[in-house]
Scaffold this motif. Sequence first.
Motif, PDB file in Angstrom:
ATOM      1  N   LYS A  88      24.082  22.199  38.384  1.00  0.00           N
ATOM      2  CA  LYS A  88      23.852  23.532  38.927  1.00  0.00           C
ATOM      3  C   LYS A  88      23.545  24.534  37.822  1.00  0.00           C
ATOM      4  O   LYS A  88      22.721  25.439  38.003  1.00  0.00           O
ATOM      5  CB  LYS A  88      25.084  23.979  39.724  1.00  0.00           C
ATOM      6  N   THR A  89      24.166  24.383  36.656  1.00  0.00           N
ATOM      7  CA  THR A  89      23.883  25.268  35.528  1.00  0.00           C
ATOM      8  C   THR A  89      22.460  25.060  35.019  1.00  0.00           C
ATOM      9  O   THR A  89      21.725  26.030  34.766  1.00  0.00           O
ATOM     10  CB  THR A  89      24.893  25.011  34.400  1.00  0.00           C
ATOM     11  N   ASP A 176      29.300  27.162  32.395  1.00  0.00           N
ATOM     12  CA  ASP A 176      29.249  26.666  33.771  1.00  0.00           C
ATOM     13  C   ASP A 176      29.828  27.683  34.756  1.00  0.00           C
ATOM     14  O   ASP A 176      29.273  27.890  35.844  1.00  0.00           O
ATOM     15  CB  ASP A 176      30.014  25.345  33.869  1.00  0.00           C
ATOM     16  N   SER A 180      27.780  29.580  37.764  1.00  0.00           N
ATOM     17  CA  SER A 180      28.314  29.387  39.105  1.00  0.00           C
ATOM     18  C   SER A 180      28.557  30.729  39.786  1.00  0.00           C
ATOM     19  O   SER A 180      28.234  30.903  40.969  1.00  0.00           O
ATOM     20  CB  SER A 180      29.609  28.572  39.036  1.00  0.00           C
TER      21      SER A 180
END
Length: 415
Positions: A88-89, A176, A180
Motif C-alpha cells: 500500500k505504501t 508505512d 496509511s
Amino acid sequence: MSSGLAHSVPPLQINAKCCSRCGKDFHLFRSKKNCYNCGSMVCESCSEFKVKLPQFGYNHEVRCCSHCAHFLKVFKMDYAALSKLNIKTLRGYLRSYNIPTQGMLEKQDLIQAIQSYKPIPEASEVYFRQHLPSTPAKSSSLLEELTGLGRSESPSGSSDGSSSSNTGEGFLNDIDRFFSRLFGSEDQQSSSSPQANRPRPQTQPQPRPQPPPGASYRPPPGNPPPRAQTRASQQRNVPPQQPPRPSTMPNTPLTPNTPASSWSQTSQSPTQPKLTLEELLASRTDPSTLSIKVIKGLLDDSCVTYVGVVEKKDLVERLQKLIDNTKAEKAMLQEQEALSALGSNKPAESSKSSNSKHDDDNLCKICCDAALNCVMLNCNHMSTCMDCGKLILEGSRMCPICREYVVKLLHVFRA
C-alpha cells in the motif's frame, strides 16, 4: 540557480496566515518557513527535514515540509529497503506522482516502477504539487498556544532530518503509517464527498394524452411499445432484440519513461497453459522465478494451505517444501521397491515380515502403491495418498476409516 534546469522550480508561497501542514497560525513565536520541494509555507516544527534538491538547483541542504520528507525518503531508498515497505505504501507513492500501476500485482513490479522513474519526470512533479493535502483546521487558539510554549511540541507528520533515523524497523514503520493515514483519509473523503452522495434527479412521468369522450384511444404510429414488442416476440418464439454492448478496450496511459516490462503487457498476453507439479520437477525451475498466481495454483492443486501467508518469499518456501517432500516420497517408494525385490530373493521370514510391516505403515490403504500424505478433514484420518484422496473428494466424500463426511484435504509433509 541555473536557467538550464529540466524541472520548473516550485514557486514559494508568500502570503499565508497559518501552516499548511499543522494548520496553526503564525505569530511572534512561530516563524514562517518555506518548503523548497512543494513551495508551501509551513512552520519551523513542520520543516525540520533538510535535503539537497539538485533537480531544482538547490545543491545545498534546504528545508522540506513533513509531507514531502516521506516521499523524498522513499525516493532515496534502494531495492532492499523498498522491499521491506508495504504494498500500500509503494502504490500510494506511485499514485501521488500519477505513475500508472495497472497490472502491477506483485511487490517487485511496484519497486521496478519506482526505480524506473528516477529522476521523477517534470509532469509527475507538477502533479504532486497540484494535489497536496488540504490545510487542516486550527486545533487550538493563540491563548492556548502561548500557555503551552514550555511544553514539548511534536506535530503529527513531522520528520527528523538526522541520518541515524533513516535505518531500522522504526523508520520503515513510520513511513508505512504515514502513507496509511494519508491515503486512508483520502479514501474516506472521496466516499463521503457531496458529489458521490448527491441524490439523482427524479424524472417525473409525463401524463399520457387522454382521448376525447366517446372515442377509443389509438397508439401513435411508429414502433410498438416495449410490452407489445415483447409479447409479439414471445408469440413468434423470437427473442427480443438487445442493444449491442460497447466494446471495452484496456485504458493504459502511455508515458515516455514507462519501462517495457512484463507488468505492462499482462492485459494483452494470452492465457498460458497451467503448470503442474510434475512439469516443475522435470524442468527443475527455480520456484522464486514463478509468479504468485502460479505458485498459489500449484499449492491449491496439491491441497497445501497458505492461509495467512502474504509475502512471496513465504509462498516460495512452502512450494519448496512441497517439492522436497515429493522428491523424498519418490525416493522412498523406489527404495521400498528395491527392498521388496531383494526380499523376494531371500526367503527369510524375518525380512519378509519387516518389509511388509514397513510397507503397510507408509503406503496408501486404497491403492497400496503411493505414500501416505493426505489428511481428511474434519476427521483427521491419514489413510490415503493425495491421488486417492482427490478421487474420494470428487466421489462419495466419505472417509474410508470412519465414513465421516470429508470437508477438504490437507497435504502433509513427512520429516
